[in-house]
Motif scaffolding. Structure first.
Motif, PDB file in Angstrom:
ATOM      1  N   GLU A  37      54.891   2.295  48.962  1.00 28.36           N
ATOM      2  CA  GLU A  37      54.953   3.315  47.909  1.00 28.36           C
ATOM      3  C   GLU A  37      55.621   2.808  46.638  1.00 28.36           C
ATOM      4  OE1 GLU A  37      56.643   6.925  49.314  1.00 28.36           O
ATOM      5  OE2 GLU A  37      54.995   7.358  50.700  1.00 28.36           O
ATOM      6  N   ASP A  38      56.685   2.048  46.770  1.00 25.89           N
ATOM      7  CA  ASP A  38      57.390   1.552  45.584  1.00 25.89           C
ATOM      8  C   ASP A  38      56.483   0.659  44.747  1.00 25.89           C
ATOM      9  OD1 ASP A  38      59.679   2.922  46.221  1.00 25.89           O
ATOM     10  OD2 ASP A  38      60.684   1.213  47.156  1.00 25.89           O
ATOM     11  N   GLN A  39      55.756  -0.247  45.386  1.00 30.35           N
ATOM     12  CA  GLN A  39      54.853  -1.148  44.657  1.00 30.35           C
ATOM     13  C   GLN A  39      53.733  -0.356  43.982  1.00 30.35           C
ATOM     14  OE1 GLN A  39      53.881  -3.669  48.005  1.00 30.35           O
ATOM     15  NE2 GLN A  39      55.149  -5.352  47.212  1.00 30.35           N
ATOM     16  N   ILE A  40      53.209   0.633  44.684  1.00 27.19           N
ATOM     17  CA  ILE A  40      52.130   1.454  44.138  1.00 27.19           C
ATOM     18  C   ILE A  40      52.619   2.255  42.931  1.00 27.19           C
ATOM     19  CG2 ILE A  40      50.720   3.500  44.639  1.00 27.19           C
ATOM     20  CD1 ILE A  40      50.446   2.286  47.524  1.00 27.19           C
ATOM     21  N   LEU A  41      53.806   2.853  43.044  1.00 27.87           N
ATOM     22  CA  LEU A  41      54.353   3.643  41.936  1.00 27.87           C
ATOM     23  C   LEU A  41      54.668   2.761  40.728  1.00 27.87           C
ATOM     24  CD1 LEU A  41      56.721   6.060  43.881  1.00 27.87           C
ATOM     25  CD2 LEU A  41      54.591   6.666  42.706  1.00 27.87           C
ATOM     26  N   LEU A  42      55.209   1.578  40.962  1.00 29.17           N
ATOM     27  CA  LEU A  42      55.530   0.674  39.857  1.00 29.17           C
ATOM     28  C   LEU A  42      54.268   0.220  39.125  1.00 29.17           C
ATOM     29  CD1 LEU A  42      58.376  -1.559  41.365  1.00 29.17           C
ATOM     30  CD2 LEU A  42      58.559  -0.025  39.384  1.00 29.17           C
ATOM     31  N   GLN A  43      53.232  -0.127  39.881  1.00 27.12           N
ATOM     32  CA  GLN A  43      51.994  -0.577  39.253  1.00 27.12           C
ATOM     33  C   GLN A  43      51.313   0.558  38.498  1.00 27.12           C
ATOM     34  OE1 GLN A  43      50.812  -3.309  38.510  1.00 27.12           O
ATOM     35  NE2 GLN A  43      48.631  -2.999  38.100  1.00 27.12           N
ATOM     36  N   THR A  44      51.320   1.744  39.071  1.00 30.33           N
ATOM     37  CA  THR A  44      50.720   2.899  38.396  1.00 30.33           C
ATOM     38  C   THR A  44      51.465   3.215  37.107  1.00 30.33           C
ATOM     39  OG1 THR A  44      50.006   3.806  40.529  1.00 30.33           O
ATOM     40  CG2 THR A  44      50.078   5.326  38.652  1.00 30.33           C
ATOM     41  N   GLU A  45      52.789   3.251  37.171  1.00 26.79           N
ATOM     42  CA  GLU A  45      53.592   3.517  35.978  1.00 26.79           C
ATOM     43  C   GLU A  45      53.327   2.463  34.900  1.00 26.79           C
ATOM     44  OE1 GLU A  45      58.142   4.859  35.038  1.00 26.79           O
ATOM     45  OE2 GLU A  45      57.857   3.240  36.481  1.00 26.79           O
ATOM     46  N   LYS A  46      53.223   1.194  35.320  1.00 26.97           N
ATOM     47  CA  LYS A  46      52.950   0.115  34.372  1.00 26.97           C
ATOM     48  C   LYS A  46      51.623   0.343  33.656  1.00 26.97           C
ATOM     49  CE  LYS A  46      52.367  -4.957  34.262  1.00 26.97           C
ATOM     50  NZ  LYS A  46      50.929  -5.065  33.921  1.00 26.97           N
ATOM     51  N   MET A  47      50.581   0.674  34.411  1.00 30.04           N
ATOM     52  CA  MET A  47      49.259   0.873  33.805  1.00 30.04           C
ATOM     53  C   MET A  47      49.248   2.079  32.879  1.00 30.04           C
ATOM     54  SD  MET A  47      46.470  -0.277  36.709  1.00 30.04           S
ATOM     55  CE  MET A  47      46.985   0.849  38.014  1.00 30.04           C
ATOM     56  N   LEU A  48      49.912   3.145  33.257  1.00 25.52           N
ATOM     57  CA  LEU A  48      49.971   4.326  32.395  1.00 25.52           C
ATOM     58  C   LEU A  48      50.725   4.022  31.097  1.00 25.52           C
ATOM     59  CD1 LEU A  48      50.696   7.076  35.084  1.00 25.52           C
ATOM     60  CD2 LEU A  48      48.550   6.732  33.835  1.00 25.52           C
ATOM     61  N   LYS A  49      51.840   3.305  31.204  1.00 25.98           N
ATOM     62  CA  LYS A  49      52.610   2.953  30.006  1.00 25.98           C
ATOM     63  C   LYS A  49      51.816   2.038  29.086  1.00 25.98           C
ATOM     64  CE  LYS A  49      57.364   3.594  31.644  1.00 25.98           C
ATOM     65  NZ  LYS A  49      58.642   2.921  31.992  1.00 25.98           N
ATOM     66  N   GLU A  50      50.968   1.199  29.667  1.00 25.39           N
ATOM     67  CA  GLU A  50      50.174   0.273  28.871  1.00 25.39           C
ATOM     68  C   GLU A  50      48.963   0.933  28.221  1.00 25.39           C
ATOM     69  OE1 GLU A  50      51.281  -3.926  31.164  1.00 25.39           O
ATOM     70  OE2 GLU A  50      49.382  -2.915  31.606  1.00 25.39           O
ATOM     71  N   GLY A  51      48.687   2.181  28.593  1.00 30.02           N
ATOM     72  CA  GLY A  51      47.650   2.919  27.893  1.00 30.02           C
ATOM     73  C   GLY A  51      46.433   3.310  28.700  1.00 30.02           C
ATOM     74  N   ALA A  52      46.489   3.215  30.020  1.00 25.38           N
ATOM     75  CA  ALA A  52      45.354   3.644  30.839  1.00 25.38           C
ATOM     76  C   ALA A  52      45.185   5.160  30.748  1.00 25.38           C
ATOM     77  CB  ALA A  52      45.551   3.229  32.293  1.00 25.38           C
ATOM     78  N   THR A  53      43.963   5.591  30.489  1.00 28.19           N
ATOM     79  CA  THR A  53      43.652   7.026  30.502  1.00 28.19           C
ATOM     80  C   THR A  53      43.399   7.497  31.927  1.00 28.19           C
ATOM     81  OG1 THR A  53      42.690   6.906  28.286  1.00 28.19           O
ATOM     82  CG2 THR A  53      42.045   8.786  29.648  1.00 28.19           C
ATOM     83  N   PHE A  54      42.774   6.635  32.726  1.00 28.74           N
ATOM     84  CA  PHE A  54      42.442   6.956  34.111  1.00 28.74           C
ATOM     85  C   PHE A  54      43.018   5.865  35.024  1.00 28.74           C
ATOM     86  CE2 PHE A  54      38.753   7.881  31.361  1.00 28.74           C
ATOM     87  CZ  PHE A  54      38.713   9.270  31.442  1.00 28.74           C
ATOM     88  N   ILE A  55      43.331   6.264  36.254  1.00 32.86           N
ATOM     89  CA  ILE A  55      43.687   5.311  37.301  1.00 32.86           C
ATOM     90  C   ILE A  55      42.667   5.484  38.429  1.00 32.86           C
ATOM     91  CG2 ILE A  55      45.415   4.543  38.963  1.00 32.86           C
ATOM     92  CD1 ILE A  55      46.284   4.112  36.069  1.00 32.86           C
ATOM     93  N   ASP A  56      41.982   4.413  38.753  1.00 32.79           N
ATOM     94  CA  ASP A  56      40.929   4.438  39.772  1.00 32.79           C
ATOM     95  C   ASP A  56      41.493   3.921  41.086  1.00 32.79           C
ATOM     96  OD1 ASP A  56      38.115   4.906  40.381  1.00 32.79           O
ATOM     97  OD2 ASP A  56      37.954   2.725  40.618  1.00 32.79           O
ATOM     98  N   VAL A  57      41.552   4.788  42.091  1.00 36.27           N
ATOM     99  CA  VAL A  57      42.161   4.444  43.373  1.00 36.27           C
ATOM    100  C   VAL A  57      41.061   4.226  44.413  1.00 36.27           C
ATOM    101  CG1 VAL A  57      43.843   5.117  45.129  1.00 36.27           C
ATOM    102  CG2 VAL A  57      44.113   5.925  42.771  1.00 36.27           C
ATOM    103  N   GLY A  58      41.099   3.055  45.046  1.00 30.14           N
ATOM    104  CA  GLY A  58      40.103   2.735  46.061  1.00 30.14           C
ATOM    105  C   GLY A  58      40.746   2.263  47.345  1.00 30.14           C
ATOM    106  N   ALA A  59      40.207   2.723  48.467  1.00 24.48           N
ATOM    107  CA  ALA A  59      40.733   2.330  49.779  1.00 24.48           C
ATOM    108  C   ALA A  59      39.665   1.681  50.649  1.00 24.48           C
ATOM    109  CB  ALA A  59      41.309   3.552  50.496  1.00 24.48           C
ATOM    110  N   TYR A  60      38.468   1.459  50.065  1.00 27.75           N
ATOM    111  CA  TYR A  60      37.374   0.804  50.791  1.00 27.75           C
ATOM    112  C   TYR A  60      36.915  -0.352  49.915  1.00 27.75           C
ATOM    113  CZ  TYR A  60      32.911   0.267  53.322  1.00 27.75           C
ATOM    114  OH  TYR A  60      31.850  -0.221  54.050  1.00 27.75           O
ATOM    115  N   SER A  61      37.115  -1.573  50.355  1.00 26.04           N
ATOM    116  CA  SER A  61      36.743  -2.727  49.546  1.00 26.04           C
ATOM    117  C   SER A  61      35.227  -2.825  49.428  1.00 26.04           C
ATOM    118  CB  SER A  61      37.281  -4.019  50.164  1.00 26.04           C
ATOM    119  OG  SER A  61      36.846  -5.138  49.412  1.00 26.04           O
ATOM    120  N   SER A  62      34.742  -2.914  48.181  1.00 31.31           N
ATOM    121  CA  SER A  62      33.298  -3.014  47.948  1.00 31.31           C
ATOM    122  C   SER A  62      32.896  -4.415  47.493  1.00 31.31           C
ATOM    123  CB  SER A  62      32.869  -1.989  46.895  1.00 31.31           C
ATOM    124  OG  SER A  62      33.589  -2.160  45.692  1.00 31.31           O
ATOM    125  N   ARG A  63      33.777  -5.404  47.673  1.00 32.10           N
ATOM    126  CA  ARG A  63      33.391  -6.774  47.333  1.00 32.10           C
ATOM    127  C   ARG A  63      32.245  -7.202  48.254  1.00 32.10           C
ATOM    128  NH1 ARG A  63      34.917 -10.303  51.164  1.00 32.10           N
ATOM    129  NH2 ARG A  63      36.647  -9.735  52.548  1.00 32.10           N
TER     130      ARG A  63
END
Length: 274
Positions: A37-63
């Protein structure tokens, strides 16, 4: 050109950035990077502060060639993260990267704002009706087959014509089920080889025929690192270059791992156009 996300109108006449949050162990670039949770919250906060309008969350790898996981495992991975993020960031606009209608519905009901479906409803016939009932924006991507088979399905009579026909049919189906806000994603790297990806990027403006926002997902993909003979960890500069080209050719949303650099691309293109 606007879309309605949880009652807020998002104006896409100025391109927006969608930050990628993979909570999968095997995604091609950042698989396994965000394990708690800490890593997820830190990365999300970082992206929002950098200007992301949306955060796309995926739990099924589509590579290409990724392992298939059950619906139960996907739900166990993603739903607690959606619940965590909407509590920590009440104004967040979460996009749910899934092709399963049950997962999409549960995440939207938990506070997410958009559905991002790599199959445009072709891998779950209930997806389009469910999104129509939920009245949320729908990102539909061009792909053939599944993540496990798509690498063998890159034969086309005419790449650009075939993709436009695909979207014409999927858009008509979505409209029939009451989906108002549709975003189209040409699916770079999905059932397309490197040369086809570059052909698609070169002619991306052809997709404006549908008069819908276009999402470009080029971030650190193999068309970059194979062309440059590097790996995905060294593909940021190439990503920035291709994101710039995508914006010039009409992209309204950049889906990226590196938000700061993508936001800078948007700012520079906006300055150029003004």
């Amino acid at each position: 050109m606007t879309i309605n996300c949880k009652g807020s109108l998002i104006d896409l006449s100025s391109p927006k950035v969608m930050g990628i949050l993979n909570i999968t162990p095997d995604s091609f670039y950042d698989g396994g990077k965000y394990k708690n949770e800490d890593q997820i919250l830190l990365q999300t906060e970082k992206m929002l502060k950098e200007g992301a309008t949306f955060i796309d969350v995926g739990a099924y790898s589509s590579r290409p060639g990724a392992d298939h996981i059950s619906e139960e495992e996907e739900k166990a991975r993603i739903l607690p993260i959606i619940e965590l993020l909407v509590v920590k960031f009440p104004e967040i606009l979460l996009s749910i990267d899934t092709f399963r209608s049950a997962i999409a519905k549960q995440c939207i009901l938990a506070g997410a704002a958009l559905v991002n479906d790599i199959s445009a409803g072709n891998l779950d016939t209930e997806m389009v009706p469910v999104v129509g009932d939920l009245k949320v924006p729908y990102i539909m991507m061009h792909m053939k087959g599944t993540p496990q088979t798509m690498k063998t399905l890159n034969l086309y009579d005419n790449l650009l014509k075939d993709i436009n026909l695909y979207f014409s049919e999927r858009i008509a189906t979505a409209r029939k089920h009451g989906i108002d806000d549709i975003i189209i994603d040409p699916g770079f790297g999905f059932a397309k080889n490197v040369a086809q990806n570059f052909e698609l990027l070169k002619h991306l403006e052809i997709l404006q025929f549908h008069k819908l926002p276009i999402l470009a997902g080029l971030s650190r993909k193999s068309m970059i690192y194979k062309t440059l003979d590097i790996d995905s960890t060294a593909a940021l500069n190439g990503t920035t270059s291709l994101n710039t080209i995508a914006l010039i050719h009409g992209a309204s949303i950049l889906r990226v791992h590196d938000v700061k650099e993508a936001v800078e691309c948007v700012s520079l293109i906006n300055a150029l156009k003004s």
